[in-house]
Write a protein that holds these residues in place. Structure first.
Motif, mmCIF file in Angstrom:
data_model
loop_
_atom_site.group_PDB
_atom_site.id
_atom_site.type_symbol
_atom_site.label_atom_id
_atom_site.label_comp_id
_atom_site.label_asym_id
_atom_site.label_seq_id
_atom_site.Cartn_x
_atom_site.Cartn_y
_atom_site.Cartn_z
ATOM 1 N N LEU A 53 58.788 51.695 33.645
ATOM 2 C CA LEU A 53 57.896 52.105 34.728
ATOM 3 C C LEU A 53 58.165 53.540 35.168
ATOM 4 O O LEU A 53 57.233 54.309 35.428
ATOM 5 C CB LEU A 53 58.074 51.149 35.918
ATOM 6 C CG LEU A 53 56.923 51.060 36.913
ATOM 7 C CD1 LEU A 53 55.652 50.564 36.243
ATOM 8 C CD2 LEU A 53 57.295 50.144 38.071
ATOM 9 N N ASP A 54 59.454 53.903 35.232
ATOM 10 C CA ASP A 54 59.790 55.245 35.720
ATOM 11 C C ASP A 54 59.411 56.345 34.731
ATOM 12 O O ASP A 54 59.469 57.529 35.070
ATOM 13 C CB ASP A 54 61.280 55.326 36.061
ATOM 14 C CG ASP A 54 62.169 55.023 34.869
ATOM 15 O OD1 ASP A 54 61.650 54.496 33.870
ATOM 16 O OD2 ASP A 54 63.377 55.304 34.937
ATOM 17 N N GLN A 55 59.005 55.959 33.516
ATOM 18 C CA GLN A 55 58.611 56.956 32.519
ATOM 19 C C GLN A 55 57.101 57.121 32.427
ATOM 20 O O GLN A 55 56.610 57.915 31.620
ATOM 21 C CB GLN A 55 59.170 56.559 31.154
ATOM 22 C CG GLN A 55 60.693 56.507 31.103
ATOM 23 C CD GLN A 55 61.204 56.021 29.752
ATOM 24 O OE1 GLN A 55 60.576 56.235 28.712
ATOM 25 N NE2 GLN A 55 62.358 55.374 29.771
ATOM 26 N N LYS A 56 56.370 56.379 33.224
ATOM 27 C CA LYS A 56 54.899 56.462 33.189
ATOM 28 C C LYS A 56 54.480 57.612 34.110
ATOM 29 O O LYS A 56 54.262 57.435 35.314
ATOM 30 C CB LYS A 56 54.282 55.130 33.590
ATOM 31 C CG LYS A 56 54.731 53.992 32.651
ATOM 32 C CD LYS A 56 53.956 52.740 32.846
ATOM 33 C CE LYS A 56 54.531 51.591 32.030
ATOM 34 N NZ LYS A 56 54.668 51.875 30.590
ATOM 35 N N VAL A 57 54.342 58.771 33.527
ATOM 36 C CA VAL A 57 54.247 60.024 34.292
ATOM 37 C C VAL A 57 52.891 60.208 34.977
ATOM 38 O O VAL A 57 52.715 61.168 35.729
ATOM 39 C CB VAL A 57 54.536 61.235 33.377
ATOM 40 C CG1 VAL A 57 55.956 61.171 32.857
ATOM 41 C CG2 VAL A 57 53.549 61.279 32.204
ATOM 42 N N HIS A 58 51.938 59.306 34.725
ATOM 43 C CA HIS A 58 50.630 59.418 35.383
ATOM 44 C C HIS A 58 50.447 58.369 36.471
ATOM 45 O O HIS A 58 49.423 58.379 37.167
ATOM 46 C CB HIS A 58 49.499 59.258 34.353
ATOM 47 C CG HIS A 58 49.577 60.209 33.207
ATOM 48 N ND1 HIS A 58 49.357 61.560 33.351
ATOM 49 C CD2 HIS A 58 49.872 60.002 31.893
ATOM 50 C CE1 HIS A 58 49.485 62.149 32.178
ATOM 51 N NE2 HIS A 58 49.800 61.227 31.274
ATOM 52 N N LEU A 59 51.400 57.473 36.650
ATOM 53 C CA LEU A 59 51.220 56.327 37.542
ATOM 54 C C LEU A 59 51.169 56.765 39.005
ATOM 55 O O LEU A 59 52.092 57.398 39.514
ATOM 56 C CB LEU A 59 52.372 55.331 37.347
ATOM 57 C CG LEU A 59 52.171 53.953 37.979
ATOM 58 C CD1 LEU A 59 51.066 53.199 37.266
ATOM 59 C CD2 LEU A 59 53.466 53.151 37.935
ATOM 60 N N SER A 60 50.076 56.411 39.709
ATOM 61 C CA SER A 60 49.944 56.785 41.123
ATOM 62 C C SER A 60 49.834 55.577 42.045
ATOM 63 O O SER A 60 50.045 55.705 43.252
ATOM 64 C CB SER A 60 48.718 57.691 41.324
ATOM 65 O OG SER A 60 47.528 57.001 40.979
ATOM 66 N N ARG A 61 49.482 54.374 41.501
ATOM 67 C CA ARG A 61 49.308 53.195 42.341
ATOM 68 C C ARG A 61 50.072 52.019 41.736
ATOM 69 O O ARG A 61 49.983 51.770 40.529
ATOM 70 C CB ARG A 61 47.813 52.822 42.455
ATOM 71 C CG ARG A 61 46.936 53.955 42.913
ATOM 72 C CD ARG A 61 45.465 53.573 42.948
ATOM 73 N NE ARG A 61 44.978 52.975 41.720
ATOM 74 C CZ ARG A 61 44.613 53.658 40.636
ATOM 75 N NH1 ARG A 61 44.698 54.984 40.660
ATOM 76 N NH2 ARG A 61 44.174 53.040 39.561
ATOM 77 N N MET A 62 50.794 51.291 42.578
ATOM 78 C CA MET A 62 51.617 50.195 42.079
ATOM 79 C C MET A 62 51.605 49.050 43.083
ATOM 80 O O MET A 62 51.826 49.245 44.274
ATOM 81 C CB MET A 62 53.055 50.681 41.855
ATOM 82 C CG MET A 62 54.016 49.597 41.391
ATOM 83 S SD MET A 62 55.651 50.269 40.990
ATOM 84 C CE MET A 62 56.320 50.489 42.639
#
Length: 1147
Positions: free
Chosen positions: A799-808
């Motif tokens: 998860l911490d490598q998903k550099v585009h993630l803005s919503r969780m």
């Protein structure tokens, strides 16, 4: 001869195409285009002075007769329209094919080259054709024919790609190359080649007929958007409200109408009707909303109903909405009846003997009042009122509205300029520059004819221009203002704003008008529709981001507006006047209908590209699916509500469909034929309860980008073949019964949004393992995290490598089987990347919140703006790292029953306690709203007064806790706090020193004794605070809402606390609203001779109400005005005395 050459030779006999084995398609296109350009240049030199003008004046030239080189130069700068955007989309698709060598692969490169050149030729005069299409009937048919041809081209190109994908199923499109050509089926090339030949011939004919219109060519395409400031910030500043309400006039109008509506009048009519009359876009709805929400109206009427009447209104929908709003009972099993004969009496029952305020907004006739609503509304109590807004005075007369009607005057120059500047100013720094343009702005306001909507739209246009005289004068002098014979549906200001849009944005704007009024669509859904339709152009990696910019720009231009029913900008709507404009522009290709009969009649008359249909589900008015079968060119279908299905009905007919959005319908019968929709990009089947499976051959829908199944509660399994949909960008599974995820899910590497992903174990395999390769995710929602047996599975998510993630969104369950230690480790491993902006955590049973929320780790959360945590059943401490987050603006913690103390670390981390206060960074620097709800064991909040925190906090809500006092640090440092809500704080004894609070809402505070030092307080609401005896230092108080226990509750109170509270004598609000028992109301009605007189007589306006039983709110009233003195009541002088003597027995 090689096998490949032998195959090409055979195909060439069928297609008559010339296959070039040396050059790729791109080189072939360049060669042919260069030849065309040379011939075009020679012709241009010979005929440069013979170009004919068009009927519509050009930009910057008000004279329709002007022509020649100057006019041609002006027309070069015209914004190309929807046609050009469509041509650009087709050209891009062809270019993509060239790059991927798909055409070479299936052997049709020469035909594709011819198609590209023909489109290029047509594109030279599409801007003029698109513009003339609006007002020139003779052009319209030609334009529609050309659009259909271009759409046909996109279908052919799709088929090319599909054939290539089928021939190399293990490869992505981008990996295909000519080496696979020997594997091709010649029949495929023959079929597609024949289609392209036919299309090329059709385009030749269209081009020939187009010459008769003397379109002006655009030798050099220039986008008008070069005038847009490069550095414009499209994000709104929350501190600067771009309001649409200006001037004292609307405030005066509101006060006047409220006084009329609340005034008690002796009349034989039980219901009085009042009317607001004015042209479209002048502000009727804005004014009626201000009246509807006015506090005096709130207190006066027991029931309030707002009904928006459309031109194609649904009788059933109106009745059901009215019943629901009045909190009545919908008839039928489960309240599902749509029988008008049952709904009418149900509405009458819901409002029987209740004082009602009904708003009928945007009435076009009197039918709905005379034949539908008047009879049930007549059962309301005397004193009920109806307010109608309409463009037509005949409607007001037909409803027998009180004369004179309230006519909204057009905005004067001063208010018009004020409204315009509120739209233009993006920051306060711009004020001087805008002030220098006032003379031009005032002329623009004058051209808007005082219509508030037109001024707002022009303001939205101007805020995208440079603040220079040159740019503003271009708008002022634009030829659109001088177009005569403008169709009734078109408004000059809206038209000018539309013309200023980019070609892609025009398409998005027109598409937005398809939304059915009942359908709630957020920005993500619209954006994904736009992407699927090909309206969003750009790098495929960031199409969603580009689409978000489009949506934001339409909102900033006031062409769409935020729906105030929702807290954010994600849900928007379109003003009726703007919607009429957009639907007029698409009248030949789109149909928006609101009942089955309308749809069935119109579908027989015309072929459409896009349909938007709302149905009632009534047998007498149900939409028949079979009536769609003739619409073979459909590209978009939006359907809400049920429809009739007959044996043999399917989706097979709609082979060109790109968008299919179905909501709240029984759609299972159609699901079996979904795979026939080869071109489909967007598929949404929300709340279709009968769907229990998806077709196993869904993988044949290779272009699918968006799938939403939200609320399909009977759907329990995804087909295994879904993992082959490699183009999929969005998958919504929330609210379904899906309990497992197919293996191989990791192949969906294009996914941007994944919601409702079910976490489950299968032996030593966990579905979380499938998420590791999904590096493009922007949003993720994980459900069932309590099922994970070991935290080692979570590390594979990366998860911490998903550099585009803005919503969780992380959802466990308070009933999960795993122990707290495992849950804590699972959540510790779900550390988000630094780009995360929104986090929601639900059902977490750990004692400590995840480590990444603590002060030593929160530097990774520097982009976080919103944090919501719900159902923290066992958590004993709030994290100490949140206070350091630089952008956090909303925090909600709901149901944390194990937290007994909010320690000092909440605003000052342990790691910072050794620092002197002068060196500390302000805690929660951007927090604007905080909700701490249901901390039922909370007894203490420690906040050292010298610790500065929450400097911009505007709203604070605290409910269900045992706090004895609010920490002094909050009162001292939350200097921007405007609204404070405190409910069910059972041990709170005092409240003081909130210098900035404007609105205070108190409920169920049984130990509260005193409130003091609220110098800015304007509105105070007090309910169930029996021990409260003191209100002090509230000099700005304007409105006090007070609930006083009635006779049946007085056994809880000591004798000296009966009646109105004594603290009323220490405050002087301009308006007092009291909800009390009938006996207290009787004493108030006695006036100067009553025991309550001294407590309220000094207040300018007093309204007091009581009910005769628990079902009849506000039946009895006392209305008092100090100056000029008046007191009105419907309580007889002897009535309260008689009641007091026998009330206990009666009750």
């Amino acid at each position: 001869m090689t096998p490949a050459r032998q195959w090409r030779a055979r195909v060439s006999k069928w297609t008559k195409s010339e296959f070039d084995t040396t050059f790729g398609l791109e080189r072939l296109l360049k060669q042919r285009q260069a030849g065309r350009e040379r011939r075009r240049e020679r012709r241009g030199r010979a005929a440069s002075t013979q170009v004919t003008g068009v009927d519509i004046p050009s930009h910057g030239d008000a004279s329709p007769a002007s022509s020649g080189p100057a006019k041609r130069q002006q027309l070069k700068q015209l914004m190309t329209g929807v046609l050009n955007a469509l041509a650009s989309y087709v050209t891009k698709m062809i270019a993509d094919m060239a790059r991927e060598e798909v055409a070479m692969l299936i052997g049709i490169s020469s035909a594709i080259a011819d198609l590209t050149i023909k489109l290029g030729d047509l594109k030279n005069f599409l801007a003029d054709a698109d513009r003339r299409n609006i007002t020139d009937e003779s052009v319209r048919g030609w334009v529609e024919e050309l659009k259909h041809a271009m759409y046909h081209a996109t279908d052919i190109i799709d088929l090319c790609q599909l054939k290539a994908m089928e021939q190399s199923p293990s490869k992505d499109i981008g990996c295909l190359n000519p080496l696979f050509s020997c594997m091709q089926n010649p029949l495929h090339a023959h079929d597609i080649g024949s289609r392209i030949k036919a299309l090329n011939k059709e385009l030749d004919n269209i081009s020939k007929r187009g010459r008769s219109f003397n379109f002006i060519k655009l030798e050099v395409y220039q986008d008008q958007k070069t005038n847009r400031p490069h550095g414009i910030d499209r994000k709104t500043n929350p501190l600067l409200e771009r309001s649409g309400v200006v001037g004292e006039k609307i405030e005066d109008d509101t006060r006047s109408l409220v006084q009329l509506l609340t005034k008690e009048v002796d009349t034989s009519e039980s219901i009085m009707v009042f009317a607001i009359v004015g042209v479209g876009g002048i502000g009727k709805t804005t004014l009626s909303k201000k009246v509807f929400n006015d506090e005096a109206i709130q207190g006066k009427f027991t029931k309030k109903i707002w009904l928006s009447i459309t031109q194609e209104f649904s009788e059933v929908d109106l009745l059901r909405t009215a019943i629901t709003t009045a909190e009545g009972n919908l008839p039928g099993p489960g309240g599902g009846s749509q029988d008008k004969t049952l709904l009418v009496p149900a509405l009458a029952s819901a409002i029987k003997d209740k004082k009602l305020f009904l708003v009928l907004d945007d009435m076009w006739g009197t039918y709905e009042w005379t034949n539908l609503l008047r009879a049930p509304i007549s059962h309301s109590a005397p004193g009920s009122r109806v307010l109608v807004t309409t463009r037509h005075e005949t409607v007001a007369r037909g409803m027998k509205a009180v004369n004179p009607y309230h006519r909204i005057n057009k905005l004067g120059p001063k208010d018009g300029w004020s409204l315009l500047t509120k739209q233009v100013l993006m920051t306060k720094k711009s004020e001087p520059a805008v002030d220098m343009l006032k003379d031009i702005g005032m002329q623009i306001v004058e051209k808007c004819d005082g219509l508030s909507l037109a001024i707002k739209v022009m303001g939205g246009l101007l805020c995208h221009k440079e603040k220079t005289r040159r740019d503003w004068e271009k708008v002022l002098n634009d030829a659109v203002w001088s177009i005569s014979q403008m169709p009734e549906e078109l408004n000059h200001a809206i038209y000018l704003s539309y013309e200023d849009l980019s070609p892609c944005l025009k398409q998005c704007f027109l598409h937005f008008s398809l939304k059915p009024k009942k359908m709630i669509l957020d920005d993500t859904q619209f954006i994904n529709m736009w992407i699927g339709e090909g309206f969003v152009h750009g790098n495929s990696d960031i199409l969603e981001e580009i689409g978000t910019e489009y949506h934001t720009e339409l909102r900033l231009r006031n062409l769409i507006e935020s729906d105030t029913s929702y807290a954010s900008h994600y849900v928007c709507k379109m003003h009726d006047v703007i919607r009429s404009f957009a639907q007029f522009m698409t009248r030949n290709e789109a149909l928006v209908a609101h009942n089955g009969e309308t749809v069935n009649s119109k579908l027989h008359l015309q072929k459409f590209l896009r349909l938007s249909i709302e149905t009632n589900g009534l047998e007498s008015d149900e939409f028949e699916w079979r009536s769609l079968q003739g619409q073979i060119s459909l590209r978009s279908l939006m359907l809400i509500g049920n429809f009739k299905v007959q044996s043999g009905d399917s989706l097979v007919t709609f082979s060109s469909l790109r968008t299919l959005h179905v909501e709240s319908a029984e759609f299972a019968t159609m699901v079996e034929s979904l795979y026939h929709l080869k071109h489909l990009r967007y598929l949404s089947m929300d709340r279709c309860a009968d769907i229990d499976c998806l077709p196993e051959n869904i993988h044949k829908m290779k272009f699918l980008q968006h799938i939403s199944l939200e609320g399909c509660e009977n759907l329990v399994k995804l087909p295994d073949s879904i993992v082959k949909l490699t183009e999929l960008r969005y998958l919504q599974l929330e609210g379904t019964g899906i309990y497992s995820i197919p293996r191989g899910f990791h192949a969906l590497t294009n996914l941007r949004t994944l919601s409702g992903f079910q976490v489950h174990m299968d032996g030593d395999w966990c579905s979380l393992e499938e998420l590791g390769p999904l590096s493009q995710l922007r949003g993720i929602g994980l459900v069932g995290l309590g099922n994970v047996s070991d935290a080692s599975f979570v590390t594979k998510v990366r998860l911490d490598q998903k550099v585009h993630l803005s919503r969780m969104r992380l959802l466990s369950s308070i009933a999960c089987k795993n122990n707290q230690g495992v849950i804590e480790e699972v959540f510790n491993e779900l550390s988000p990347p630094p780009c995360i902006e929104i986090i929601s955590v639900e059902g977490y049973i750990g004692r400590q919140l995840p480590r990444w929320m603590m002060s030593t780790a929160t530097m990774r959360l520097n982009s976080l703006r919103t944090l919501v945590m719900e159902d923290l059943a066992c958590c004993i401490q709030l994290p100490d790292g949140l206070c350091q987050l630089p952008l956090l603006d909303y925090l909600q913690v709901n149901r944390a029953p194990a937290i007994k103390c909010i320690g000092p670390e909440f605003v000052r981390p342990q790691s910072h306690r050794c620092y002197p206060s002068s060196h500390m960074v302000t805690a929660f620097p951007r927090l604007r709203e905080m909700d701490l709800l249901e901390f039922v064991e909370l007894e203490e909040w420690e906040w050292e007064e010298e610790v500065q925190a929450m400097p911009v906090l505007v709203e604070l809500t605290f409910t269900r806790c045992n706090l004895k006092c609010i920490p002094p640090g909050l009162a001292s440092h939350a200097k921007a706090l405007k609204k404070l809500t405190l409910w069910s704080m059972w041990r709170l004894h005092s409240l003081e020193n909130f210098a900035s609070v404007v609105e205070l809402d108190l409920y169920d505070l049984p130990k509260l004794i005193s409130i003091s030092n609220f110098p800015e307080l304007q509105k105070l609401e007090i309910k169930s605070c029996p021990e409260l005896t003191s209100l002090e230092e509230m000099s700005a108080l304007r409105r006090l809402v007070l609930t006083v226990p009635g006779y049946g509750e007085r056994f809880r109170l000591s004798p000296n606390k009966m009646g109105l509270p004594l603290y009323l004598q220490t405050v002087n609000p301009s308006h007092l609203l009291v909800d009390c028992g009938l006996e207290i109301l009787g004493f108030m009605a006695a006036g100067k001779s009553g025991s309550e007189w001294d407590k309220f007589s000094h207040i300018q306006h007093v309204e007091a109400y009581a009910d005769s039983d628990c079902w009849d709110d506000k039946k009895w009233h006392v209305l008092y005005t100090r100056e000029p003195f008046s007191i009105e009541t419907n309580v007889q002088p002897a009535f309260p005395r008689l009641l007091i003597g026998g009330a206990r027995t009666a009750r």
